[in-house]
Design a protein around this motif. Structure first.
Motif, PDB file in Angstrom:
ATOM      1  N   GLU A   1      -3.280   0.406  -3.544  1.00  0.00           N
ATOM      2  CA  GLU A   1      -2.702  -0.930  -3.385  1.00  0.00           C
ATOM      3  C   GLU A   1      -2.061  -1.295  -4.711  1.00  0.00           C
TER       4      GLU A   1
ATOM      5  N   SER B   1      -4.518   6.668  -1.043  1.00  0.00           N
ATOM      6  CA  SER B   1      -3.867   5.395  -0.710  1.00  0.00           C
ATOM      7  C   SER B   1      -4.202   4.392  -1.792  1.00  0.00           C
TER       8      SER B   1
ATOM      9  N   THR C   1       0.859  -1.174   0.000  1.00  0.00           N
ATOM     10  CA  THR C   1       0.000   0.000   0.000  1.00  0.00           C
ATOM     11  C   THR C   1       0.897   1.226   0.000  1.00  0.00           C
TER      12      THR C   1
END
Length: 146
Positions: A116, A114, A68
């Motif tokens: 991934e 954020s 992440t």
């Protein structure tokens, strides 16, 4: 507080010898250099410099997969800029986990994003570079990598 073992820095802040080590590693991996001696000579460093730093520096994208990454953007409050940022993210095939944009003050908003980094994602550092160079993006900082 415990000291960090890893840091994320922009390329312009990295000493030239370390950038040359990264380039030498790329030459070896691509087959453009057959030996460490050849790779070091091509980029203009000694073999001892290569061996000293080879395990300590690597491109950001090499270590980002499966992680992440949280970034902070300072950007102008103009129609379509957020969409352009998210389009760059989508083109890189990473997964958005969270997004938060502040209310603009003096025409500038802060965006925390954020993501991934999934297997099969494109080069994250290239994606961040594209975002950072969009008209209206003033600054991009990597806040965290987990």
């Amino acid at each position: 507080m415990a000291e960090s073992k890893y840091y994320v820095v922009k390329q312009k802040a990295v000493p030239e010898v370390l950038l040359k080590v990264v380039e030498a590693k790329r030459l070896l991996e691509s087959g453009k250099a057959r030996t460490v001696h050849d790779a070091a000579a091509q980029v203009g460093i000694s073999r001892s410099s290569f061996y000293k730093y080879q395990d300590d520096i690597f491109p950001f994208h090499d270590d980002a997969r499966g992680r992440t990454v949280t970034v902070l953007l300072q950007m102008e409050d103009v129609p379509g800029l957020l969409a352009s940022v998210l389009r760059r993210v989508a083109e890189s095939r990473v997964n958005v986990l969270t997004i938060h944009q502040t209310i603009p003050v003096n025409g500038v908003a802060m965006l925390t994003l954020s993501i991934e980094v999934l297997p099969g994602a494109e080069d994250v550092s290239a994606m961040l570079d594209k975002i950072e160079h969009l008209d209206g993006v003033h600054d991009l900082k990597i806040l965290a990598r987990e």
